[in-house]
Write a protein that holds these residues in place. Structure first.
Motif, short mmCIF file in Angstrom:
data_model
loop_
_atom_site.label_atom_id
_atom_site.label_comp_id
_atom_site.label_asym_id
_atom_site.label_seq_id
_atom_site.Cartn_x
_atom_site.Cartn_y
_atom_site.Cartn_z
N LEU A 285 -34.41 -35.08 48.75
CA LEU A 285 -34.82 -35.47 49.84
C LEU A 285 -36.71 -35.73 49.60
O LEU A 285 -37.33 -36.39 49.75
N GLU A 286 -36.86 -33.96 50.08
CA GLU A 286 -37.98 -33.64 49.85
C GLU A 286 -38.71 -34.36 48.60
O GLU A 286 -40.10 -34.95 49.17
N VAL A 287 -39.09 -34.32 47.71
CA VAL A 287 -39.06 -35.00 46.40
C VAL A 287 -39.43 -36.26 46.68
O VAL A 287 -41.05 -36.96 46.08
N MET A 288 -38.73 -36.81 47.10
CA MET A 288 -39.10 -38.18 48.19
C MET A 288 -39.93 -38.54 49.12
O MET A 288 -39.46 -39.38 49.40
N GLY A 289 -39.73 -37.80 49.28
CA GLY A 289 -40.92 -37.47 50.81
C GLY A 289 -40.17 -37.19 52.24
O GLY A 289 -40.80 -38.67 53.40
N PHE A 290 -39.32 -36.90 51.66
CA PHE A 290 -38.47 -37.09 53.17
C PHE A 290 -38.76 -34.53 53.58
O PHE A 290 -38.35 -34.40 52.57
N PRO A 291 -38.70 -35.67 55.13
CA PRO A 291 -38.80 -34.06 56.09
C PRO A 291 -37.72 -33.27 56.63
O PRO A 291 -36.52 -33.94 57.09
N THR A 292 -36.57 -32.73 55.13
CA THR A 292 -35.55 -32.02 55.42
C THR A 292 -35.14 -30.85 56.75
O THR A 292 -37.18 -30.12 57.14
N TYR A 293 -34.59 -30.92 57.41
CA TYR A 293 -34.84 -30.14 58.74
C TYR A 293 -34.29 -28.36 57.76
O TYR A 293 -34.61 -27.84 59.50
N GLY A 294 -33.79 -28.21 56.78
CA GLY A 294 -33.56 -26.59 56.94
C GLY A 294 -32.44 -26.39 55.75
O GLY A 294 -31.73 -27.24 55.19
N PHE A 295 -32.18 -25.39 55.15
CA PHE A 295 -31.59 -24.82 53.89
C PHE A 295 -31.09 -23.55 54.41
O PHE A 295 -32.06 -22.64 55.04
N ALA A 296 -29.97 -23.69 54.31
CA ALA A 296 -29.03 -21.98 54.67
C ALA A 296 -28.10 -21.74 53.32
O ALA A 296 -27.39 -22.73 53.19
N GLY A 297 -28.20 -20.53 53.02
CA GLY A 297 -27.50 -20.24 51.57
C GLY A 297 -26.29 -19.98 52.20
O GLY A 297 -25.97 -18.99 53.48
N GLY A 298 -25.58 -18.78 51.60
CA GLY A 298 -24.13 -18.54 51.50
C GLY A 298 -22.30 -18.89 52.10
O GLY A 298 -21.88 -18.46 51.77
N ARG A 299 -22.98 -19.85 51.01
CA ARG A 299 -21.64 -20.61 50.29
C ARG A 299 -20.94 -19.43 49.15
O ARG A 299 -21.11 -19.82 48.24
N HIS A 300 -19.69 -19.01 49.10
CA HIS A 300 -18.98 -18.57 47.69
C HIS A 300 -18.28 -19.28 47.20
O HIS A 300 -17.30 -20.32 47.86
N ASP A 301 -18.14 -19.48 46.09
CA ASP A 301 -17.62 -20.41 44.85
C ASP A 301 -16.35 -19.61 45.32
O ASP A 301 -15.94 -18.51 44.81
N ALA A 302 -15.93 -20.90 45.17
CA ALA A 302 -14.14 -20.94 44.64
C ALA A 302 -13.63 -21.12 43.00
O ALA A 302 -15.10 -20.88 42.38
N TRP A 303 -13.12 -20.50 42.69
CA TRP A 303 -12.62 -19.87 40.65
C TRP A 303 -11.80 -20.94 40.45
O TRP A 303 -10.74 -20.56 39.21
N GLU A 304 -10.72 -22.02 41.48
CA GLU A 304 -9.72 -22.27 41.05
C GLU A 304 -9.08 -23.72 40.89
O GLU A 304 -10.09 -24.10 42.99
N ALA A 305 -9.04 -24.18 40.93
CA ALA A 305 -8.55 -25.56 41.32
C ALA A 305 -8.04 -25.50 42.94
O ALA A 305 -7.32 -24.83 43.15
N ASP A 306 -7.77 -26.45 43.84
CA ASP A 306 -7.63 -25.80 44.81
C ASP A 306 -6.02 -27.20 45.28
O ASP A 306 -5.76 -27.97 45.24
#
Length: 764
Positions: free
Chosen positions: A175-196
């Motif tokens: 979005l930013e590369v295409m000129g859109f001002p994003t509101y923010g970003f937070a990390g902290g998501r943990h990956d799953a390791w198998e199908a749900d």
């Protein structure tokens, strides 16, 4: 909600002469596959789902600290690498307009868009887009290419950057590369390791590929009640998507018939199930369609199998396209072909301008999908994504025309047409909500771009404490005050558990922190009526303690509610002959009514809660033929309990008579309020004969075989621990001659786990 049955698709991609490769020739379940336990017994309670995504599946190990690893990343440098990649192109999957931005926005949107408010499942939090069934939904066509394109960046950062975080961050960078001002970003998501294999995505049964083509969306799925436009028209709970294998709605409209108003009704239901109001819905659709194009150059019938059943040599990539280049100008994704704007890689208001400026007529894409083009042939054109100099007609989907024809959506569109800045801000906030909705409290947010404002009500904000948290001496004194207040131990345990049991590990909402049990809507739920006088009494104790200004230390009502339960359990254990200290970690804070979104918290109201032996008065209609014990299992999973924890916790709550109405169901003891293992000894005893007390088998009486005396009464949520083989095996351990102390220890540990589920302020 979790799966009840285990419908399987055909995963056979080689010929074995119709025989099982491990011997025998039993054909059952999916064609050519040996029958599974769930094929043999489709109505069995799948207790094993509680152990899904177990630590043994995680290659990083339990000691890996993701927060520490992520925080060590130079976020700005990472973003520059992503942005450099976005404006490049590779031969095996060329970028449209020499910009992967729109493609990556779609990937991130579809990763987050599976979220649903009813049970908090879905969302971007575990990068489940990598696994079946989500990876192979028709609506996720070619998102496998997007993730594969990102692999060099993921490989470089390794375990310090989860796929879940990378997918969302890449969407932001796009979005930013295409000129859109994003509101923010937070990390902290943990990956799953198998199908749900636990989330319930709908009642439809399919035979492999058919559900992943537009043909499967022409006939209405089984998830709907009534016809579009009827008064009772509604979507089965807890589902959010209008059709199997979609993220939201069919872009061609209901039944694929190009009905804009019918499409608007579908959109409103689907987006509201995903916690979006009308303004947020319009902002997301109009904002997302300001970029990129849709792909529909090849009939769906010619496209190869989805990733989960694609040939091995495709190495996890699906939807092989045999036409022309197989990509670029020959790309096939959802079947609709074209772009919405003349500048598909630039943030502007052209989408809404064109939608309202021109009249649109139905046409067909090269793949045969329903779409719309301007009636006025002098309308602006859009450049071809790959062929230099070629200009194409603009395109709209039925879901776009719906925004123009629905009166309420039209009002929002007109507002955004007249105020581009308001549109920009609305899309920015809605995108942030979409991609962060399932992350839970802000304590889980990582990185320099996280937002800390209290104005985002969907984050369930809790004000920062302006006092010092209580210490050990205060805790001991407060325990004495609570136990001297004349509140029964059963009521204290019930109130503490009622505060904590609202927590959902799916989207990290609910729990005791915040003290919302004392606020609307929770204080008004029928299941919580028993807590009202207890909270009033605890509030008096709190006011008295805080009024004394103990060295600037204060206790929150949220802490006091939990502490009351812990104090009562210590006495109950001692009365049973087992001295034990129930852990208590102070620091919970109280929020306010103004910071509590009543509508969103109403979704946490239980229809059934086996822990408290509660069924809503309308359970029969609301449950949609799902049994109480299945909903009990569902709740145990939302609390992230193992089967031993589930069994122990229930047995302890029954010993304390933590039934919502104080009823005798499941109270298999004459020593109510004492932490005995009587629930298990009676449950496993051969001295009792169990008989239905009603025609539907919802309640039961336990009659003494020798005397015929009706000794106890029970519900399905009680007897399941004796009738289900896996649960009974655990119950027998706690019922054994050496089981009492083991049970008390297990119960206290499970109790503390539930009390601490939402304490992200003290978790890594």
């Amino acid at each position: 909600m979790m799966h009840i049955t285990n419908d399987k698709t055909d995963t056979t991609t080689f010929e074995m002469g119709g025989k099982c490769p491990f011997g025998g020739d039993r054909i059952g379940g999916a064609e050519g596959a040996s029958p599974t336990l769930s094929d043999w017994y489709p109505n069995r309670l799948r207790v094993e789902l509680l152990h899904h995504n177990a630590p043994g599946a995680n290659p990083l190990g339990e000691d890996f600290n993701y927060a520490e690893a992520f925080n060590a990343i130079d976020l700005e440098a990472l973003k520059q690498e992503i942005k450099g990649f976005l404006t490049s192109s590779v031969d095996w999957w060329p970028s449209d307009y020499h910009n992967y931005g729109p493609q990556m926005v779609r990937m991130a949107w579809h990763s987050a868009g599976t979220y649903r408010i009813a049970d908090g499942r879905g969302g971007a939090g575990e990068a489940l887009q990598r696994f079946a069934p989500i990876s192979s939904w028709w609506d996720n066509g070619n998102t496998d290419k997007s993730r594969r394109l990102l692999w060099p960046i993921k490989q470089k950062y390794g375990s310090a950057l989860s796929w879940a975080d990378l997918i969302v961050l890449t969407g932001n960078c796009a979005l930013e590369v295409m000129g859109f001002p994003t509101y923010g970003f937070a990390g902290g998501r943990h990956d799953a390791w198998e199908a749900d294999d636990s989330t319930y995505w709908g009642p439809e049964v399919w035979d492999g590929k058919k559900v992943n083509t537009p043909d499967s969306m022409v006939t209405r799925d089984k998830r709907w009640r009534g016809q579009n436009g009827d008064a009772d028209y509604d979507l089965e709970n807890p589902l959010g998507a209008t059709h199997q294998s979609l993220i939201y709605v069919n872009p061609e409209g209901p039944y694929g018939k190009g009905d804009p108003l019918g499409s608007a009704r579908d959109i409103r239901i689907s987006f509201s199930r995903m916690a979006m109001n009308d303004e947020e819905t319009v902002a997301l659709i109009a904002g997302g369609h300001a970029f990129g194009k849709s792909h529909g150059m090849v009939p769906a019938a010619e496209i190869g199998a989805q990733p989960e059943i694609a040939p091995m040599e495709q190495m996890g990539l699906g939807w092989h396209n045999p036409r022309g280049k197989g990509n670029a100008e020959d790309t096939m994704t959802n079947g609709i072909e074209g772009s919405w704007t003349p500048n598909p890689t630039q943030w502007d208001n052209d989408y809404l301008i064109n939608l309202f400026k021109f009249d649109w007529e139905q046409t067909k894409s090269p793949a045969g999908a329903m779409q719309w083009t301007p009636v006025d042939k002098s309308a602006p054109k859009t450049p071809d994504a790959h062929i230099p100099g070629q200009m194409n007609a603009l395109m709209m989907m039925t879901t776009d025309i719906a925004l123009k024809e629905d009166p309420e959506y039209r009002k929002v569109c007109e507002k955004f047409l007249n105020d581009f800045d308001a549109f920009t801000q609305a899309f920015s906030k809605a995108w942030y909500k979409l991609t962060h909705r399932d992350m839970g409290p802000r304590e889980r947010y990582l990185g320099a771009e996280k937002r800390n404002e209290n104005d985002l009500l969907w984050q369930d904000p809790i004000p920062v404490a302006d006092y010092t948290v209580i210490e050990a001496a205060d805790i001991a004194a407060l325990k004495k005050s609570i136990m001297a207040a004349g509140i029964s131990g059963s009521d204290l345990v019930y109130t503490a558990f009622s505060a904590a049991v609202t927590h959902r590990s799916s989207d990290k909402r609910g729990g005791a922190n915040g003290g919302r049990l004392a606020l609307a809507p929770q204080k008004d739920w029928a299941v919580n009526r028993r807590t009202v006088p207890v909270i009033a009494a605890l509030r008096t104790i709190m006011d008295e303690f805080n009024g004394q200004q103990q060295g600037g230390r204060k206790v929150s009502l949220a802490d006091l509610i939990v502490l009351g339960g812990c104090a009562a359990l210590e006495k109950a254990a001692a009365d049973a002959g087992v001295a034990t200290e129930v852990p208590f970690t102070p620091g919970r804070r109280d929020t306010t009514q103004e910071l509590t979104d009543i509508e969103m918290f109403t979704w946490l109201k239980p229809v059934a809660d086996g822990f408290r032996n509660y069924l809503d008065k309308g359970f029969g209609e609301i449950s949609q033929d799902v049994s109480p014990e299945e909903m009990f299992l569902d709740k145990a999973q939302l609390l992230s309990l193992t089967s031993p924890e589930w069994v122990a916790l229930t047995g302890g709550l029954r010993a304390m008579n933590a039934n919502h109405d104080g009823s005798p169901y499941g109270i298999f003891t004459d020593r109510v309020g004492v932490l005995t293992n009587d629930f298990f000894t009676v449950l496993t005893s051969t001295d009792f004969d169990w008989k239905k007390a009603d025609a539907k088998g919802m309640t039961f009486s336990l009659d003494n075989r020798a005397t015929g005396e009706s000794r106890f009464v029970a519900t399905r949520s009680d007897l399941i621990f004796g009738s289900n083989g896996q649960l009974r095996a655990v119950a027998e351990v706690y019922a054994g001659s050496d089981g009492h102390k083991r049970f008390v220890k297990a119960f206290v540990k499970a109790w503390d786990k539930v009390m601490m589920l939402d304490r992200y302020d003290v978790k890594v």
